[in-house]
Design a protein around this motif. Sequence first.
Motif: not given
Length: 376
Positions: A224, A214, A220, A211, A137, A119
């Motif tokens: 995903g 989230h 996201n 997803e 996160y 990410h």
Amino acid sequence: MSAVKGINFLPPIVTTNEALQLYQKVAEIKSLIGKLNAELEHSVVNSQLIQMLTLSESVQSTRIEGTQVTFADMIEEATKKNKSDEVTEVENYMNALSEGIELIHGGNPISTRLIQNLHKILMGKNTRGTIANAGEYRKIQNFIGPTNRIEDASYIPIGANEISSYMTNLEYFINSMAHPSFQKNPNSDSVLLDENSDILIKTAIMHAQFESIHPFLDGNGRMGRILIVLNTMQDGLINKPVFFVSDELEKERIRYYNLLNGIRGSSPDWFSWINFFLDACNRMAKSMLDKLDGITSLASLGLQKISKDSSIINHVWLTTFRKPFVTVKEISDHLDVSVSTSRKALNQLVDLDLIDVDKSKKKNKLYVNYDLLRLL
């Protein structure tokens, strides 16, 4: 209409009849994937094709999020120093996907650490959305909806304080490991789609659950879809990283989002979502087989037309399958040959009507393999 809120822990439950329908589709898709694996092993453009398909997947996945960049845009801007933000966003996706593939090949499982690392790459420079928390996160509530007002939300995910427990539940599910949070008791007419379910069904579940959790403030959807590719590789479903479903999902974007929302809340409809995902996989596998057949035939016909067993021109021809828009210098650098040798080979391919050249330029001419682009 009020927003759907939250999700249940995995694994989901479907009826026995629904499970039977899903597994019948799985059998058909696996037959297609078996053919795809075999074709990829014997293709003369194996590595070149995978690179182009990876680029195509990166374009389609970001288009689902609203970018307008095309496959041709990516090829044309590949060597530019100042690229548009949308092109950079696609490149970030491709870099994250490539890093994930390397990690899976290296034996790393899909984990919280892997997801957060990818990410961070995905939300790199010049990416739309919140990049300050790339790789972390979220620590606040987010929501999905048509406006910036939570009152208009169609879905409100779990609270930030619950992300850790839900991601642990998902991580164990992905890696086929039992976990206390899995405890569910289906009735006699129901089936638990647990961590030992077929990989295609698990991948559908994994994507929708990620997803719905989230976990990040942004990115996201793209993250995903990267996980779809990595999960099919980790479980050995396909030998090469070509399980790219984004194109099929992008074609039915509204249905895609509607069915994702359907697995959320207190009464999730998992069957409709998994059924849709499997249909997308079926179409993807058939499309991939057609592309591979066409591209392999194009490469072979070109080699026959050239009819020189060990000439540099063969390597130049196959290089255009890795880079359909190419210059003399790029061929020279890639194949470590002189500029004059590179130019001669490219012009020979033009004379054979295998590629085209921009004749309006005197310097830095662009050579294009349009037949390949049409197939892709």
